[in-house]
Design an enzyme around this catalytic site. Sequence first.
Site, PDB file in Angstrom:
ATOM      1  N   TYR A  54      20.537  12.549  40.131  1.00 13.90           N
ATOM      2  CA  TYR A  54      19.987  13.293  38.998  1.00 13.90           C
ATOM      3  C   TYR A  54      18.453  13.292  39.012  1.00 13.90           C
ATOM      4  O   TYR A  54      17.796  12.847  38.060  1.00 13.90           O
ATOM      5  CB  TYR A  54      20.478  12.711  37.678  1.00 13.90           C
ATOM      6  CG  TYR A  54      21.972  12.623  37.526  1.00 13.90           C
ATOM      7  CD1 TYR A  54      22.839  13.503  38.167  1.00 13.90           C
ATOM      8  CD2 TYR A  54      22.548  11.638  36.711  1.00 13.90           C
ATOM      9  CE1 TYR A  54      24.211  13.412  38.018  1.00 13.90           C
ATOM     10  CE2 TYR A  54      23.920  11.544  36.551  1.00 13.90           C
ATOM     11  CZ  TYR A  54      24.747  12.427  37.209  1.00 13.90           C
ATOM     12  OH  TYR A  54      26.108  12.319  37.052  1.00 13.90           O
ATOM     13  N   HIS A  67      30.104   8.369  43.771  1.00 10.37           N
ATOM     14  CA  HIS A  67      29.794   9.626  43.089  1.00 10.37           C
ATOM     15  C   HIS A  67      30.449  10.823  43.785  1.00 10.37           C
ATOM     16  O   HIS A  67      30.268  11.043  44.973  1.00 10.37           O
ATOM     17  CB  HIS A  67      28.278   9.806  43.072  1.00 10.37           C
ATOM     18  CG  HIS A  67      27.797  10.836  42.092  1.00 10.37           C
ATOM     19  ND1 HIS A  67      26.460  11.057  41.847  1.00 10.37           N
ATOM     20  CD2 HIS A  67      28.460  11.698  41.283  1.00 10.37           C
ATOM     21  CE1 HIS A  67      26.327  12.008  40.943  1.00 10.37           C
ATOM     22  NE2 HIS A  67      27.541  12.418  40.601  1.00 10.37           N
TER      23      HIS A  67
END
Length: 326
Positions: free
Chosen positions: A59, A124
């Site tokens: 992110y 992830h």
Amino acid sequence: MDLSKREAVDQKRLQVSKISFGAAVFSGWHNPIEKEWPLQAVTRAFELGINAFDTSPYYNNSEEILGSIFKILKPKYPRSTYYLFTKVGRYKEDFDYSPKRVRKSVEESCNKLDTDYLDVVYCHDVEFVSENDVKNALMELFELKKMGKIKYVGISGYPLDVLLKISQIQYDNKQPLDIILSYSHLCLHNTRLASYFNKFRSLDVNHIINASPLSMGLLREKSPPDWHPAPLELREAVNKAVKLAKNNGLNISELAIQFSFGFEKDLTSTVIGFSNAKEVEESVRCWNKLRKKACFSTEKEKMVLIEIKKIMEPWINWSWSKNDYK
């Protein structure tokens, strides 16, 4: 207003608030972020009892932003008063699930987040790599758990069947996952996660996290981000629902959050992205309505929810394909 007592972190049991702070929004992907917003939002979250923060190296600079805020707030909110959730395996440049990169990633995240341990680390977006890659990465994470660097090990991703399959593999290998994170599968247009609760529990997955009750910015009054995988027809259906809610003095985002909170008994927490302090307050207000049994308690809210379900009917429990959202 009390979402948690902010007790010291219990290493045996996650005592996270029912709302977790989603810091993916600090990436700027969902909407522009003013410089002062992150500090204001995190401070307000602490004040209202939110004690869990979710981020990832993927992110952009989300971890760095959070870490700098925690340093500022440390005198009032020391590390023992909150939980940190981050991820390994997916980065801006590529996917790398190698044990060496996993270990390095954990160290990097600790440095960025101003901590010497992490409460939860997920692999992830596991759907984009091989099962063997995930297996090797998880082995390394469990080694780090033995060392006390990590408290809980899990996986995150979109396809529920993939999350379940990996959970089954880990269970069969006698090393069950502690936690899974699913997103956009417990919202107004898709509640498929609810049918998986018992399946995950049967594989000794003790904690289920629901992320993005707004379906990555789809269920809001302004248009979703350009990169959003929802097809035009679904966007048009949501737009009709937005107008219906607005014409009745209601907000689609608040309705969507209240709807997702209705499943809270089966969830450890719900991750919601907060751009600013106002959004934090709105979500906590929705949570308090649930606590008071006031969600969808008025005839107007009930009517609007029924009509929204009719609008969404062609898209209920439909999921976009892996090629749409990578």
